[in-house]
Design an enzyme around this catalytic site. Structure first.
Site, PDB file in Angstrom:
ATOM      1  N   HIS A  66      21.863  -3.728  24.353  1.00 15.97           N
ATOM      2  CA  HIS A  66      21.925  -4.153  25.771  1.00 15.97           C
ATOM      3  C   HIS A  66      22.525  -5.631  25.800  1.00 15.97           C
ATOM      4  O   HIS A  66      22.701  -5.915  27.142  1.00 15.97           O
ATOM      5  CB  HIS A  66      20.460  -4.184  26.203  1.00 15.97           C
ATOM      6  CG  HIS A  66      19.956  -2.896  26.685  1.00 15.97           C
ATOM      7  ND1 HIS A  66      20.211  -2.341  27.939  1.00 15.97           N
ATOM      8  CD2 HIS A  66      19.482  -1.968  25.913  1.00 15.97           C
ATOM      9  CE1 HIS A  66      19.413  -1.225  27.741  1.00 15.97           C
ATOM     10  NE2 HIS A  66      18.948  -1.045  26.641  1.00 15.97           N
ATOM     11  N   LYS A  74      19.171 -10.528  41.153  1.00 18.88           N
ATOM     12  CA  LYS A  74      19.223 -10.411  39.884  1.00 18.88           C
ATOM     13  C   LYS A  74      18.400 -11.619  39.184  1.00 18.88           C
ATOM     14  O   LYS A  74      18.245 -12.527  39.730  1.00 18.88           O
ATOM     15  CB  LYS A  74      20.552 -10.232  39.407  1.00 18.88           C
ATOM     16  CG  LYS A  74      21.504 -11.529  39.567  1.00 18.88           C
ATOM     17  CD  LYS A  74      22.850 -11.224  39.111  1.00 18.88           C
ATOM     18  CE  LYS A  74      23.629 -10.129  39.806  1.00 18.88           C
ATOM     19  NZ  LYS A  74      23.950  -8.771  39.237  1.00 18.88           N
ATOM     20  N   ARG A  75      18.074 -11.391  37.688  1.00 21.86           N
ATOM     21  CA  ARG A  75      17.365 -12.517  37.114  1.00 21.86           C
ATOM     22  C   ARG A  75      18.379 -13.808  37.194  1.00 21.86           C
ATOM     23  O   ARG A  75      19.666 -13.437  37.305  1.00 21.86           O
ATOM     24  CB  ARG A  75      17.120 -12.087  35.800  1.00 21.86           C
ATOM     25  CG  ARG A  75      16.056 -10.973  35.671  1.00 21.86           C
ATOM     26  CD  ARG A  75      14.819 -11.694  35.961  1.00 21.86           C
ATOM     27  NE  ARG A  75      14.167 -12.870  35.258  1.00 21.86           N
ATOM     28  CZ  ARG A  75      13.043 -12.826  34.183  1.00 21.86           C
ATOM     29  NH1 ARG A  75      12.850 -11.600  34.240  1.00 21.86           N
ATOM     30  NH2 ARG A  75      12.959 -13.767  33.853  1.00 21.86           N
ATOM     31  N   LYS A 114      24.978 -14.992  34.782  1.00 17.14           N
ATOM     32  CA  LYS A 114      25.193 -14.485  36.139  1.00 17.14           C
ATOM     33  C   LYS A 114      25.643 -15.205  37.118  1.00 17.14           C
ATOM     34  O   LYS A 114      26.279 -14.739  38.040  1.00 17.14           O
ATOM     35  CB  LYS A 114      23.886 -13.648  36.512  1.00 17.14           C
ATOM     36  CG  LYS A 114      23.351 -12.726  35.554  1.00 17.14           C
ATOM     37  CD  LYS A 114      21.917 -12.189  35.887  1.00 17.14           C
ATOM     38  CE  LYS A 114      21.456 -10.965  34.908  1.00 17.14           C
ATOM     39  NZ  LYS A 114      21.952  -9.804  35.303  1.00 17.14           N
ATOM     40  N   THR A 163      23.231  -2.999  36.416  1.00 21.34           N
ATOM     41  CA  THR A 163      22.681  -1.761  37.539  1.00 21.34           C
ATOM     42  C   THR A 163      22.799  -2.132  38.934  1.00 21.34           C
ATOM     43  O   THR A 163      22.621  -1.119  39.890  1.00 21.34           O
ATOM     44  CB  THR A 163      21.470  -1.120  36.973  1.00 21.34           C
ATOM     45  OG1 THR A 163      20.540  -2.197  36.564  1.00 21.34           O
ATOM     46  CG2 THR A 163      21.692  -0.438  35.557  1.00 21.34           C
ATOM     47  N   LYS A 193      23.315   0.034  42.415  1.00 19.27           N
ATOM     48  CA  LYS A 193      22.591   0.526  43.743  1.00 19.27           C
ATOM     49  C   LYS A 193      23.297  -0.078  45.080  1.00 19.27           C
ATOM     50  O   LYS A 193      23.213   0.512  45.910  1.00 19.27           O
ATOM     51  CB  LYS A 193      21.352  -0.320  43.478  1.00 19.27           C
ATOM     52  CG  LYS A 193      20.523  -0.013  42.220  1.00 19.27           C
ATOM     53  CD  LYS A 193      19.218  -1.088  42.117  1.00 19.27           C
ATOM     54  CE  LYS A 193      18.946  -0.975  40.702  1.00 19.27           C
ATOM     55  NZ  LYS A 193      18.005  -2.362  40.367  1.00 19.27           N
TER      56      LYS A 193
HETATM   57  C1  LIG Z   1      18.148  -3.308  39.475  1.00 14.30           C
HETATM   58  C2  LIG Z   1      17.306  -4.234  39.223  1.00 14.30           C
HETATM   59  C3  LIG Z   1      17.763  -5.181  38.395  1.00 14.30           C
HETATM   60  C4  LIG Z   1      19.221  -5.241  37.556  1.00 14.30           C
HETATM   61  O1  LIG Z   1      19.835  -5.951  38.283  1.00 14.30           O
HETATM   62  P1  LIG Z   1      21.377  -6.421  37.549  1.00 14.30           P
HETATM   63  O2  LIG Z   1      22.220  -7.116  38.910  1.00 14.30           O
HETATM   64  O3  LIG Z   1      22.225  -5.523  37.048  1.00 14.30           O
HETATM   65  O4  LIG Z   1      20.925  -7.726  36.785  1.00 14.30           O
HETATM   66  C5  LIG Z   1      16.831  -6.391  38.194  1.00 14.30           C
HETATM   67  N1  LIG Z   1      15.671  -6.275  38.925  1.00 14.30           N
HETATM   68  C6  LIG Z   1      15.328  -5.325  39.881  1.00 14.30           C
HETATM   69  C7  LIG Z   1      14.126  -5.474  40.370  1.00 14.30           C
HETATM   70  C8  LIG Z   1      16.147  -4.544  39.966  1.00 14.30           C
HETATM   71  O5  LIG Z   1      15.943  -3.552  40.905  1.00 14.30           O
END
Ligand SMILES: *Cc1c(COP(=O)(O)O)cnc(C)c1O
Length: 865
Positions: free
Chosen positions: A413, A604-605, A610, A712, A716
């Site tokens: 990952h 995101k985190r 990022k 991911t 979304k």
């Molecule tokens: C989809 C999702 C992530 C992943 O987000 P990235 O932008 O790909 O880092 C992290 N936390 C939650 C709660 C999510 O739904």
């Protein structure tokens, strides 16, 4: 029989000939462990279930009784509860729905226990499931019935759904991926068990105090978990500590025994994973650690009662808390215990199920079973499977190795070096002595292979060894996983390519056939149908419903981009979703978002790679433009950032503080507010994302190129019709490929340019060439955002100006700013923007996790080796 023994055991291991060893394993406490049939589903175990559950669960299998009647009985059965309290109503409804699916669940399990299809075990330390109710109702097609059942009560379905606490058993993308995969596996009618840990405390709750992140414990099980079924009579014993002894049997075979172990019980807690309207209910099996009964007894007999209780706590600590680190390993001993606990319990469970049907004939095992390792976190399963096969089932090394290497598959990952797991040999040898023996043996045999491939190259032997030598030798878990797996996959095209060229280059030249790509995906059920009912209805009216299980059908939406009515409707849906998101932001942040402004979102985190910082710098730039009266072509925006920082990650926490301080200045200036509003949303989690992505216009995916393995969140947003501003990184590249450059705001350095620039990077060159960036940095340095908190952002300023800034904030700022100007221009043309939005949703089909899982199924799980 197994060789693990309770602490009190002092007798020498008995010597057995090989023939008597070929029996299904029993747990170390085999004398007492109940022999259970694999099809048993003990739904009546009441140990941790509420009064409500026990009273209500007797007649639930009556197929004629309506959901409304069942719900009523459940509510009335809850004697000492308040039938109008939202929480109690939620629990009653969840129990009703859970009970409703028990029959299908049992049938699925019976069928799967007969091995009608290959069994996949998805091993993951994280499953970020979020809420279950809405998803279960959608999958079982019970939403309408449930509305009817609630008609006579004051509370509506939506408020009951809001009462459910998120199952936050994960950090971020990796854990959420596991959850999306489970949904797709069930929906594709695959027999897949998710194996994980039932953390008592999930991902911490994030509060903000004076703009700083404060972590609060997430006691998600406080009110009980109506979705889980405790399976106490399927408990498994997991050994720790002790030491190994060897003996030679009469036929001259050497055997190893792991003795004087401290055993911990693993109790399964099963959660249903319903497929989408297909009758399949898969299982997420979460293990809880409990002290063994006679463990206590032994201590008690020694007269040390308090010591016994303390030890009990020690055992139960294993599953107490999720480690809140995303993309970094922390090397804590308890974390290794969690990893082994999960791996051992799951493998023993898998072997028990297998031997119940095939006995000790393991020639069928790898045709019948595959274990997918979600990152290296469960990779200790490799030597553990070897141990179980040899020590419990009497296989020889070669036979056990063949079974292991034909049934293990590993997903990588990340390329970030700080995330690669390495365990100190000393720690591992102390906690898991038998396992360390096996790792050494695996390494010795594998290094012979390396020596054969690169004759005389001692450097290769050292650099590729599973053991990293030095003053404090370590076990490299990724190498262990690669050596033992028949499949090694990355999670997006670029990521897999970089793995093959960089981190795992030598392994790729040794075993090119092992390497493959599986671009991540997200489940369209949760991330479109459930979270965006308005858009779903609009799409249904044009396309019918068959796209729900074949998302590529969404391309048909491209035919409607010139349909004025459809465009208007699409706009209206987005507007309504923005109204809802604005409510959330007002409630949580006390900032008024205006739905007529552009909603620009990065959730995101929080991590330097990022680059939330780049986003904040851009907000400051906009703020400066507004203050200086330069508002021409400036599109009014509401900027939202959300995400958690690892508690020990100081820089990430500073970035949160900066965002909050900038937000404070931006939002308190009435001159600015017509053009710009800025909020930091606390406690970003799955249920928050379900409200965020439908109401977003612009999705920020701005990682330093080469650093985001896939992403991911990006998918979304795309599914929900957001435009992306993003770098050429991770799955962004494939999204861009699908939707076309004209429908994507691409900017910044490419991965190869980032690595090229690294050796001679000088941020000051970029600052000089960008007056906008220079102004932003000057304002930061002036203390404008921290007037009463002098110096608090010095480390951030220094990071931007550091020639070793590997995230290259300064290098990408100007390109980012210009891309944002293009965004503003594009947004001004609402018709054109909406057409692009439609095209994004239309092109998102490839990123359904159904698509990803079909590829895992065809290329990895069912592939002939
Ligand atoms: C989809 C999702 C992530 C992943 O987000 P990235 O932008 O790909 O880092 C992290 N936390 C939650 C709660 C999510 O739904």
């Amino acid at each position: 029989m197994t060789v693990t023994k309770g602490k009190s055991t002092t007798e020498k291991p008995s010597i057995k000939d090989k023939s008597s060893v070929k029996k299904p394993a029993k747990t170390a406490k085999s004398g007492k462990a109940k022999q259970v049939k694999p099809d048993e589903l003990d739904t009546n175990s009441a140990v941790n279930q509420s009064t409500l559950e026990v009273v209500g669960s007797n007649h639930d299998c009556d197929p004629c009784e309506t959901l409304a009647a069942k719900f009523k009985r459940q509510i009335h059965g809850s004697l000492c509860r308040d039938e109008h309290a939202i929480n109690d109503m939620y629990s009653a409804l969840a129990s009703t729905v859970k009970n409703q699916l028990l029959n299908q669940w049992r049938e699925t399990r019976l069928k799967d226990n007969q091995y009608q299809q290959k069994q996949v075990a998805y091993l993951s330390l994280e499953f970020l499931m979020g809420r279950s109710l809405g998803n279960a109702l959608l999958s079982l097609d019970l939403t309408k019935e449930t509305h009817e059942a609630l008609a006579e009560y004051a509370a509506d379905l939506e408020s009951l759904q809001e009462a459910e606490l998120d199952a936050g058993l994960g950090n971020g993308g990796l854990g959420r991926l596991a959850a999306c995969f489970l949904d797709s596996c069930a929906s594709l009618d695959l027999s897949v068990v998710g194996y994980g840990i039932r953390y008592e405390y999930g991902m911490f709750k994030q509060k903000l105090v004076d703009g700083y992140q404060v972590e609060q414990p997430d006691r998600w099980l406080r009110e009980g978990n109506p979705w889980e079924v405790r399976m106490a009579n399927h408990a498994i014993t997991v050994p720790f500590f002790g030491h190994t002894e060897t003996y030679v049997d009469p036929s001259g075979n050497r055997h190893y025994v792991w003795v004087d172990t401290q055993d911990v019980q693993a109790i399964p807690h099963d959660m249903p994973v319903p497929g989408f309207r297909n009758g399949r209910i898969n299982t997420l099996r979460l293990w809880k650690a409990e002290a063994t009964d006679d463990f206590d007894l032994a201590e008690f007999n020694d007269g040390d009662y308090t010591e016994a209780v303390a030890r009990k706590n020690l055992a139960e600590q294993i599953t107490m808390v999720l480690y809140p680190n995303d993309a970094s390993e922390n090397g804590k001993e308890l974390r290794l215990r969690q990893q082994y606990f999960l791996s051992s319990a799951s493998l023993q469970d898998i072997l028990q199920r297998y031997t119940a049907v095939y006995g000790a004939d393991f020639s069928q095992f790898s045709q019948r079973n595959v274990m997918q390792l979600n990152d290296t976190h469960p990779s200790i399963a490799v030597p553990e499977l070897m141990r179980l096969l040899m020590d419990s089932y009497g296989l020889g090394w070669d036979e056990a190795w063949q079974v292991t290497t034909e049934s293990m598959a590993y997903t990588n990952h990340t390329l970030l070096p700080e995330a690669l797991e390495r365990w100190p040999v000393r720690m591992l040898g102390n906690m898991l002595p038998r396992i360390l023996d096996i790792i050494y043996e695996i390494n010795a045999r594998y290094l012979e292979h390396v020596a054969h491939h690169w004759p005389g190259d001692t450097h290769k032997l050292a650099s590729m060894s599973i053991i990293e030598e030095g003053a404090h030798p370590h076990v490299r878990m990724a190498y262990l996983a690669i050596v033992a797996s028949f499949s090694v996959n990355g999670v997006a095209g670029l990521h897999t390519q970089l793995l093959k060229q960089g981190l795992f280059k030598d392994f790729y030249s040794l075993w090119p056939h092992k390497f493959n790509n599986k671009t991540n995906g997200v489940t369209p059920r949760r991330w479109l149908v459930h979270c965006n009912p308005r858009l779903t209805q609009l799409i249904n009216r044009r396309l019918g419903e068959s796209w729900l299980t074949d998302l590529t059908q969404l391309t048909a939406l491209n035919a409607f981009t010139d349909d004025k009515t459809f465009v208007k409707q699409w706009q209206q849906v987005k507007y309504d979703n923005k109204v809802e998101l604005a409510k959330l932001v007002l409630d949580e942040c006390e900032v008024a978002f205006e739905p007529n402004m552009m909603f620009d979102v990065q959730v995101k985190r929080i991590h330097e790679y990022k680059r939330q910082l780049l986003n904040i710098l851009h907000v400051i730039h906009l703020y400066q433009r507004i203050l200086s009266g330069d508002t021409k072509d400036l599109q009014p925006r509401c900027v939202l950032i959300g995400g958690k920082a690892a508690p020990g990650y100081a820089m990430a926490k500073q970035i949160i503080k900066l965002a909050n301080n900038v937000a404070h200045m931006v939002n308190s200036d009435p001159i600015v507010s017509p053009y710009l509003r800025f909020a930091f949303l606390p406690n970003y989690n799955v249920s928050a994302m379900e409200k965020i992505c439908p109401g977003t216009d612009l999705s920020e995916q701005i990682s330093t190129a080469g650093k985001e393995a896939s992403g991911t969140g990006n998918m979304k947003f795309m599914m929900n019709g957001a435009m992306t501003i993003g770098t050429f990184d991770g799955a962004n590249i494939e999204m861009l490929e699908e939707v076309g450059e004209e429908n994507f705001f691409l900017f910044g350095l490419r991965a190869d340019e980032v690595s090229e620039l690294k050796s001679h990077y000088n941020p000051h060159d970029f600052i000089q060439q960008s007056p906008a960036l220079a102004n932003v940095i000057n304002m930061l340095k002036s203390g404008h955002f921290n007037l009463v908190e002098p110096g608090i952002f010095d480390s951030i300023i220094a990071a931007i100006e550091d020639p070793f800034d590997q995230w290259m904030i300064a290098a990408d700022f100007e390109a980012y700013k210009q891309a944002q100007e293009k965004v503003s221009l594009a947004y001004a043309d609402q018709q054109g923007w909406t057409q692009m939005s439609i095209r994004n949703t239309a092109s998102s089909g490839r990123f359904s996790s159904d698509n990803t899982i079909s590829a895992y199924r065809d290329d990895i799980w069912l592939a002939k080796q």
